[in-house]
Design a protein around this motif. Structure first.
Motif, PDB file in Angstrom:
ATOM      1  N   TYR A  18       0.336   4.085   0.933  1.00 55.36           N
ATOM      2  CA  TYR A  18       0.129   4.955   2.090  1.00 55.36           C
ATOM      3  C   TYR A  18       0.787   4.371   3.352  1.00 55.36           C
ATOM      4  O   TYR A  18       0.913   5.060   4.359  1.00 55.36           O
ATOM      5  CB  TYR A  18      -1.374   5.175   2.322  1.00 55.36           C
ATOM      6  CG  TYR A  18      -1.692   6.203   3.377  1.00 55.36           C
ATOM      7  CD1 TYR A  18      -1.237   7.515   3.232  1.00 55.36           C
ATOM      8  CD2 TYR A  18      -2.436   5.882   4.495  1.00 55.36           C
ATOM      9  CE1 TYR A  18      -1.514   8.471   4.188  1.00 55.36           C
ATOM     10  CE2 TYR A  18      -2.730   6.831   5.463  1.00 55.36           C
ATOM     11  CZ  TYR A  18      -2.267   8.130   5.308  1.00 55.36           C
ATOM     12  OH  TYR A  18      -2.535   9.080   6.249  1.00 55.36           O
ATOM     13  N   CYS A  70       0.857   5.493   7.457  1.00 56.88           N
ATOM     14  CA  CYS A  70      -0.419   5.032   7.993  1.00 56.88           C
ATOM     15  C   CYS A  70      -0.260   4.488   9.406  1.00 56.88           C
ATOM     16  O   CYS A  70       0.651   3.703   9.685  1.00 56.88           O
ATOM     17  CB  CYS A  70      -0.992   3.941   7.084  1.00 56.88           C
ATOM     18  SG  CYS A  70      -2.607   3.378   7.632  1.00 56.88           S
ATOM     19  N   CYS A 128      -0.006  -4.811   4.736  1.00 59.19           N
ATOM     20  CA  CYS A 128      -0.074  -3.547   3.997  1.00 59.19           C
ATOM     21  C   CYS A 128       1.232  -3.293   3.267  1.00 59.19           C
ATOM     22  O   CYS A 128       1.247  -2.790   2.151  1.00 59.19           O
ATOM     23  CB  CYS A 128      -0.317  -2.389   4.948  1.00 59.19           C
ATOM     24  SG  CYS A 128      -1.797  -2.553   5.922  1.00 59.19           S
ATOM     25  N   CYS A 150       0.838  -1.190   0.000  1.00 62.07           N
ATOM     26  CA  CYS A 150       0.000   0.000   0.000  1.00 62.07           C
ATOM     27  C   CYS A 150       0.878   1.247   0.000  1.00 62.07           C
ATOM     28  O   CYS A 150       1.735   1.396   0.865  1.00 62.07           O
ATOM     29  CB  CYS A 150      -0.898  -0.008   1.236  1.00 62.07           C
ATOM     30  SG  CYS A 150      -1.827   1.514   1.443  1.00 62.07           S
ATOM     31  N   LEU A 205      -2.325   2.547  10.834  1.00 63.80           N
ATOM     32  CA  LEU A 205      -2.873   1.193  10.941  1.00 63.80           C
ATOM     33  C   LEU A 205      -2.065   0.176  10.147  1.00 63.80           C
ATOM     34  O   LEU A 205      -2.453  -0.981  10.062  1.00 63.80           O
ATOM     35  CB  LEU A 205      -4.324   1.177  10.418  1.00 63.80           C
ATOM     36  CG  LEU A 205      -5.310   2.077  11.134  1.00 63.80           C
ATOM     37  CD1 LEU A 205      -6.685   1.927  10.508  1.00 63.80           C
ATOM     38  CD2 LEU A 205      -5.368   1.740  12.616  1.00 63.80           C
ATOM     39  N   ALA A 206      -0.971   0.631   9.556  1.00 65.81           N
ATOM     40  CA  ALA A 206      -0.258  -0.250   8.632  1.00 65.81           C
ATOM     41  C   ALA A 206       0.240  -1.506   9.332  1.00 65.81           C
ATOM     42  O   ALA A 206       0.737  -1.456  10.460  1.00 65.81           O
ATOM     43  CB  ALA A 206       0.929   0.496   8.026  1.00 65.81           C
ATOM     44  N   TRP A 227      -6.720  -2.505   3.456  1.00 61.62           N
ATOM     45  CA  TRP A 227      -6.904  -3.816   4.084  1.00 61.62           C
ATOM     46  C   TRP A 227      -7.655  -3.698   5.399  1.00 61.62           C
ATOM     47  O   TRP A 227      -8.267  -4.629   5.856  1.00 61.62           O
ATOM     48  CB  TRP A 227      -5.562  -4.486   4.348  1.00 61.62           C
ATOM     49  CG  TRP A 227      -4.780  -4.804   3.105  1.00 61.62           C
ATOM     50  CD1 TRP A 227      -3.516  -4.404   2.815  1.00 61.62           C
ATOM     51  CD2 TRP A 227      -5.206  -5.588   2.002  1.00 61.62           C
ATOM     52  NE1 TRP A 227      -3.121  -4.877   1.597  1.00 61.62           N
ATOM     53  CE2 TRP A 227      -4.162  -5.623   1.063  1.00 61.62           C
ATOM     54  CE3 TRP A 227      -6.401  -6.282   1.688  1.00 61.62           C
ATOM     55  CZ2 TRP A 227      -4.233  -6.304  -0.140  1.00 61.62           C
ATOM     56  CZ3 TRP A 227      -6.478  -6.962   0.489  1.00 61.62           C
ATOM     57  CH2 TRP A 227      -5.399  -6.959  -0.414  1.00 61.62           C
ATOM     58  N   PRO A 256      -3.564  -2.991  -1.660  1.00 66.61           N
ATOM     59  CA  PRO A 256      -5.010  -3.258  -1.649  1.00 66.61           C
ATOM     60  C   PRO A 256      -5.696  -2.674  -2.879  1.00 66.61           C
ATOM     61  O   PRO A 256      -5.342  -1.589  -3.329  1.00 66.61           O
ATOM     62  CB  PRO A 256      -5.492  -2.553  -0.376  1.00 66.61           C
ATOM     63  CG  PRO A 256      -4.501  -1.463  -0.157  1.00 66.61           C
ATOM     64  CD  PRO A 256      -3.183  -1.969  -0.674  1.00 66.61           C
TER      65      PRO A 256
END
Ligand code: SF4
Lengths: 322, 652
Positions: free
Chosen positions: B587, B591, B598, B585, B593-594, B617, B603
Motif C-alpha cells: 500500500y 499511503c 514501509c 508494504c 503515512l508511508a 508499521w 508488515p
C-alpha cells in the motif's frame, strides 16, 4: 417459448420484421433472375439457337418468348406467370421448366438433408469431445490433434473430397458405385463428400462455443451447485452453445446446397445441380432462370427456419433484434 | 507506427504456422512464374504412343488421353489457376470496398440501400452467386473471373462496412467531417488505413477461396475452355479417367488444395500475428513470496464452520506464476457474519472461490488449513455432496449468473434432485416454496419462466432462493447487491439477514462497499493486494480502524449530504499489479503515512488487541493523523440501516 407470448409485442415485431425481410429478399431474387437474361450481352435467343440458325427462326422464337415486348411488360408478364407457377419452357427440351425442376428437386433435397443430418449428428458429440479434451490439462494433445485435423479437412472443398473418396472407396476398394443413384450404397459417397467438411467445421464451432459458455457466470453457478460434470456439460453448457452453432449451421446448410451442385455433377446424381450446369452450357435460359430461383428460395427458406428456430431457442435474441 | 506494423507482419513469419504458410506461398508464386517457361513443351507434347500410361521414370505421374505428361501439365497450370484466382480476388475486393464504403462515399441514404442489398446477397452461398454471374458473363475464363469476382464482393463489402462503421464513429472522423474534408479524402486518408490490416488478411483468405471456386467452375466446364487448361479442367479430365488412371485427377486435386492452403494459412498466420499484439506487453517480474508468520486465530468456544489458514491462489502467466491471493487466514462460526472488503483486484472474490473449491484449472489453491464442517477440503475426496448441500454461493451479477435457457424453477430444483435424490415433483415443490420464501410474488407461475423474464432484483432473490434449496450451513455471498439499485439492494440485504437469523447459518459476505458490509456483518476483514491487512469488529470500523487503507475506504464513503447515486469517491492511485508487486508494504505508493521502512519491509498481520489484527508499521498513529474531510457517516444514522428498516419501507 410459451404459445401465449407469441402474440406479445416483441414477438409480433420479430415476425413482422422477419416476414418483411423475406418478402424483400424474394423480390430481389426474382428481379435478379429476370434481369439475368436481359442484361446478357447479345441476344440470348440467337445464342441459344447457335450462330447458324436462320434469322426467321430466331425472330419467330423471340416473338414466342415475348422478347420483343418492352422490358416492363416482360417483367410484369414474368411475375404474373411465376405467381401461377409457370416458369416458362425449356429451350432445349421444350418441356415446361417447372416440370423439369419438380422431377429433379426431390433427389437434391434428399441428398442435402441427409448430408446436413449427418454433419449435425457427427459434429455435436465431436465438438463436445474436443471441448472436454481442451479443458482437461492432461489431454490437451487430443484436442490439438482433432482441431488440426479438422482445420485441414475443412479446407478441402467437397468436390475434391468427392474425388478422394471415389479414388479410395470405388477405385481402390470397390465398395461403392462411382456414380448414379441406385441402391442405398450409391448414397454413401455423395453424402459423405458433402458432410465431412461441414461436420468438422460445425464441430469446431461447437467446441469454441462450448469453451466460451463454460467461462460464463451461470456455468460457475452450476458448478457451485456441485452438479456432475456430465450434467454441467449436457444440461447447462450444450443448450447455450447450440444457439450460436445453429446460426452458423444455417449458413453451412446454405453452402451445403451450393455444394450439391458440384457433388451431383461428379456422381452423375439426377438432381438440379446437373440440370443447372447443363442448361448454362446449352444456353437454355428459361431453365437456368427457374433453377436459380429454386436454389435461391431454398437458401432463403433455410435462413428463415434458422432464424425462427433461434428465436424459439433463445427468445432474447429475437427481442433484442426488434 | 509503420515500424511496429512491419515488425508484427514479420512476426507472423516466426511461428511454425507462418513458416509453413510462407514456404507454400513462395513455392506457388515461384511455380506460377517459372513453370510455363520450363515445362510448356513437355506439357503440350502429344505422344500417341504413350496414351494413359501409369507412372514411369519419364512421366512421374503418367500421361493423359493424348499421351501428354500430367505432372508437367499440373505444374504449368499453376500460372493460369493462380493468376485467374488473383484477378477475380482483385475484382471482388475492389467491388467490395466500393460497396462497403458506399455510405461514406455516397451518403447515408444510398448507403443504407446498398447495405440492404449486401445483406440480401451475403445470405446466398458464393458458389450460387458465382453460377448466377457465370450466366450473365458467359461461359469461359473471362466470364468466370468476373463471376467469381462479383460473387466475392458482397462478403467483402459486408466486412468493410462493419469495420468502416466502427472507425467512422470515432472522434477523428467526426472532426474531419466538421472540418469540411471531402468524403473521398476521409475514406482514403482516415478510414481505409485504419481497417487495412484485417482487410488484407481477409483478401488473402478470399484468394484461397477464389482459387477453389475457380477450380469448381472450370471443373464443371464453365470456366477455362480447351485448349487452355487450369487445375479445375485437369481435374475434370482426370475424373473421367479415374478408373483407368486415377493419378490425373489426384495430382490436380492435390495442387488445388496445396495452393488454396498456402493462401488460407498465410491469412491465418498474419491474423494471429496481428491479434497477438496485446500479448507482448512488458516484462513480468516474479514476486517471491514469504509466508507471514502464522497468526493464531482468536479462539472461540465452539468449532468454526469454516477455518482457513494461509490460503494462496496461484495462476500461471506469461512471465511466471502470479499469486493474487497470498496467505489469507480466516474463520467463520455458526451464525456469524464475516465481511471481506477491498477494491476490485484485491483478491477477495478469488478467496471466496478458493474456499468454495471453485477455482478452475490452471489456477492452483494451496492452504495450510482449509476445513469446512470439520472436513479437510484439501483432501482429494469427493466433497460434492457436502458442498452441494451445506455450502451455498450467491454470485454477483444476477443478470448473468442464471442459465438463460432454463426455467428458473428447474434451476432451483436441480440442487435437491442432484444431492438429495428428490423426485421431480418434490424438487419442483421445494423450488416454488423457496421462491415464495424469498418473496417472489406468484412463485408458482414465476418458477416456469426464464431468467430474462425476471427483474434484476427478482433474479438475485431467486439466486438466494437457490442458495437455500438444501440446508446450507454457510452462505458465501460475492457482491450480491452490486448490480442492484438502492431499494432492491436494501430488500436483498434484509433477506440475507433474515435467512441468517432464522437458520443460524454462517455468512461470508464479500463486497467492495464498506457501508454494506458494515450493515450486514459483525466482523470485517479488509483485503489489499491479496492479503488481509486489517481484521476488526464492525463497530470499530468508523472510528477505530488502524490501517490507513481501511480508513481511506471508510473516508471514501459518501456521507448523508452527497447523492447516493453519484460515483463513489476513490482513493487516489491504483492497487498494485499482482504481476509486479513492490517490495515492502504493497500500500506504500498510495499511503500518506508511508516511510522508508514501509517501502523496505512488508508488515505482517499481527494481533494487537483481542479480535483485532492489522498489517501496518504505523498502526499506532492516531486516526486524526489521516486527513479526513468527513463529518457524518451513514452508518451513524440508524434509520438508514436496511436491516432495521422494514422491507419496502419508504426511504428517500
Ligand atoms: S505499512 Fe506503511 S505504507 Fe503500509 S499501510 Fe502502514 S503506514 Fe502505510
Amino acid at each position: 417459448m410459451k404459445v401465449a407470448t407469441v402474440t406479445d409485442g416483441p414477438w409480433a415485431r420479430f415476425g413482422m420484421r422477419r416476414a418483411g425481410r423475406l418478402v424483400l429478399s424474394v423480390w430481389v431474387l426474382v428481379t435478379a433472375a429476370f434481369l439475368m437474361i436481359h442484361v446478357l450481352p447479345g441476344d440470348p435467343v440467337r445464342a441459344a439457337l447457335g450462330p447458324t440458325a436462320p434469322l426467321s427462326l430466331i425472330e419467330q422464337r423471340r416473338e414466342a418468348l415475348g422478347f420483343n415486348d418492352p422490358l416492363w411488360l416482360q417483367y410484369l408478364n414474368y411475375l404474373r406467370k411465376l405467381l401461377t407457377g409457370d416458369m416458362g419452357v425449356s429451350m432445349t427440351s421444350g418441356l415446361p421448366v417447372q416440370e423439369v425442376i419438380s422431377a429433379r428437386l426431390g433427389s437434391t433435397i434428399q441428398m442435402a438433408l441427409l448430408a446436413f443430418a449427418l454433419a449435425v449428428v457427427v459434429s455435436v458429440p465431436l465438438g463436445l469431445l474436443m471441448a472436454v479434451l481442451a479443458r482437461d490439462s492432461r489431454r490437451r494433445g487430443g484436442d490439438w490433434a482433432l482441431t488440426s485435423a479438422g482445420v485441414v479437412v475443412a479446407t478441402i472443398p467437397e468436390f475434391l473430397m468427392a474425388v478422394g473418396l471415389v479414388f479410395v472407396f470405388s477405385v481402390q476398394l470397390g465398395w461403392f458405385p462411382v456414380a448414379g443413384r441406385s441402391g442405398p450404397d450409391s448414397y454413401v459417397l455423395p453424402v459423405l463428400a458433402l458432410a465431412i467438411g461441414p461436420a468438422f467445421m460445425l464441430a469446431r464451432i461447437v467446441r469454441v462455443e462450448l469453451l466460451a459458455v463454460l467461462q460464463t457466470d451461470y456455468i460457475r453457478t452450476a458448478r457451485a451447485k456441485r452438479l456432475r460434470a456430465g450434467a454441467i456439460y449436457l444440461r447447462h453448457a450444450l443448450p447455450n452453445a447450440l444457439t450460436a452453432t445453429l446460426t452458423l449451421g444455417g449458413l453451412l446448410l446454405g453452402s451445403l446446397v451450393a455444394g450439391t451442385v458440384l457433388i451431383e455433377n461428379i456422381f452423375a446424381w439426377p438432381g438440379l445441380g446437373g440440370t443447372i450446369v447443363q442448361s448454362i452450357l446449352a444456353k437454355d435460359y428459361p431453365t437456368v432462370q427457374g433453377v436459380v430461383l429454386v436454389y435461391g428460395i431454398g437458401v432463403l427458406l433455410i435462413n428463415l427456419v434458422v432464424d425462427v428456430a433461434l428465436a424459439v431457442l433463445d427468445p432474447r435474441s429475437a427481442i433484442r433484434e426488434s | 507506427m509503420k515500424a511496429t506494423a512491419a515488425r508484427r507482419w514479420t512476426g507472423a513469419l516466426r511461428s511454425p504456422l507462418g513458416i509453413t504458410a510462407a514456404v507454400l506461398l513462395a513455392a506457388v508464386v515461384l511455380l506460377a512464374v517459372v513453370a510455363p517457361l520450363i515445362w510448356s513443351g513437355r506439357a503440350d507434347a502429344v505422344q500417341s504412343a504413350e496414351i494413359l500410361q501409369g507412372p514411369s521414370s519419364a512421366h512421374p505421374v503418367g500421361t493423359d488421353l493424348l499421351g501428354r505428361d500430367i505432372l508437367a501439365r499440373v505444374l504449368v497450370a499453376t500460372r493460369l489457376s493462380v493468376g485467374l484466382a488473383l484477378l477475380a480476388t482483385a475484382i471482388g475486393v475492389t467491388a467490395g470496398l466500393l460497396l462497403g464504403t458506399a455510405n461514406v462515399l455516397l451518403g447515408r441514404w444510398i448507403g443504407r440501400w446498398v447495405g440492404t442489398l449486401i445483406n440480401i446477397a451475403v445470405a446466398f452461398p458464393s458458389l450460387l452467386l458465382a453460377l448466377f454471374f457465370a450466366v450473365i458473363f458467359g461461359v469461359g475464363a473471362k466470364g468466370a473471373v468476373l463471376a467469381i469476382g462479383f460473387a466475392t464482393a458482397p462478403g467483402f463489402a459486408r466486412l468493410t462496412q462493419t469495420m468502416a462503421a466502427t472507425v467512422s464513429g470515432r472522434d477523428f472522423i467526426a472532426a474531419a467531417r466538421v472540418a469540411g474534408i471531402g468524403r473521398m479524402r476521409i475514406l482514403v486518408r482516415h478510414v481505409l488505413p485504419n481497417i487495412a490490416e484485417p482487410l488484407i488478411v481477409s483478401a488473402t483468405m478470399a484468394a484461397g477461396s477464389a482459387l477453389l471456386a475457380f477450380a469448381s467452375l472450370s471443373f464443371l466446364g464453365l470456366g477455362v475452355q480447351a485448349p487452355s487448361y487450369d487445375w479445375g479442367r485437369l481435374l475434370g479430365e482426370g475424373l473421367a479417367q479415374i478408373y483407368v488412371h486415377p493419378a490425373g485427377a489426384l495430382a490436380a486435386g492435390v495442387a488445388v488444395v496445396l495452393a488454396a492452403m498456402a493462401f488460407n494459412l498465410s491469412g491465418e498466420a498474419v491474423a494471429r500475428a496481428i491479434g497477438l499484439r496485446s500479448a507482448q506487453t512488458g516484462r513480468r517480474t516474479e514476486h517471491t513470496y514469504e509466508p507471514p508468520p502464522a497468526d493464531p486465530e482468536p479462539d472461540g468456544p465452539d468449532q468454526p464452520l469454516l477455518a482457513v489458514e494461509n490460503l494462496h491462489v496461484t495462476f500461471p502467466a506469461a512471465g511466471g506464476p502470479v499469486t493474487p491471493v497470498r496467505g489469507v487466514s480466516l474463520s467463520v462460526r455458526r451464525g456469524e457474519a464475516i465481511g471481506i472488503v477491498g477494491e476490485s483486484g484485491s483478491g477477495k472474490s478469488l478467496t471466496a472461490l478458493a474456499i468454495a473449491q471453485l477455482i478452475e484449472h490452471p489456477g492452483r489453491v494451496r492452504a495450510e488449513r482449509l476445513e469446512f464442517l470439520g472436513t479437510d477440503l484439501r483432501e482429494k475426496a469427493d466433497h460434492r455432496r457436502l458442498l452441494g448441500t451445506s455450502l451455498s454461493m450467491v454470485f454477483q451479477d444476477p443478470m448473468t449468473s442464471l442459465n438463460p435457457t432454463q426455467r428458473v424453477g428447474r434451476q432451483l430444483a436441480e440442487v435437491v434432485r442432484e444431492h438429495q435424490g428428490a423426485d421431480r415433483r418434490t424438487a419442483w415443490r421445494r423450488a416454488v416454496d423457496r421462491l415464495a420464501a424469498v418473496r417472489i410474488p406468484s412463485a408458482e407461475r414465476r418458477a416456469k419462466q426464464l431468467p430474462h423474464e425476471f427483474s434484476g432484483g427478482m433474479r438475485q432473490r431467486a439466486m438466494i432462493g437457490m442458495g437455500v434449496m438444501a440446508n446450507p450451513q454457510l452462505i458465501i455471498a460475492d457482491e450480491p447487491t452490486t448490480a442492484l439499485d438502492v431499494t432492491v439492494q436494501r430488500q436483498v440485504l434484509q433477506l440475507i439477514a433474515n435467512i441468517r437469523a432464522a437458520e443460524r447459518v454462517g455468512l461470508l459476505f464479500i463486497s467492495h462497499d464498506v457501508t454494506v458490509v458494515g450493515q450486514v456483518c459483525e466482523r470485517v476483514l479488509v483485503m489489499y493486494a491479496g492479503r488481509i491487512v486489517e481484521d476488526l469488529p464492525t463497530d470499530a470500523l468508523l472510528h477505530d480502524a488502524r490501517h490507513p487503507y481501511t480508513r481511506a475506504l471508510v473516508a471514501a464513503v459518501p456521507d448523508m449530504t452527497t447523492d447516493r447515486n453519484a460515483p463513489l469517491a476513490v482513493i487516489p492511485g491504483r492497487p498494485p499489479d499482482p504481476h509486479d508487486l513492490p517490495a515492502g508494504c504493497p500500500y506504500a505508493p498510495r499511503c500518506l503515512l508511508a516511510t522508508d521502512r514501509c517501502r523496505r519491509e512488508d508488515p505482517a498481520l499481527t494481533t494487537y488487541a483481542i479480535g483485532r489484527r492489522v498489517a501496518c508499521w504505523h498502526a499506532d498513529q492516531a486516526p486524526a493523523a489521516i486527513p479526513d474531510n468527513r463529518t457524518t457517516v451513514p452508518d451513524d444514522d440508524k434509520t438508514d440501516d436496511p436491516i432495521a428498516a422494514p422491507l419496502g419501507g419508504e426511504r428517500p
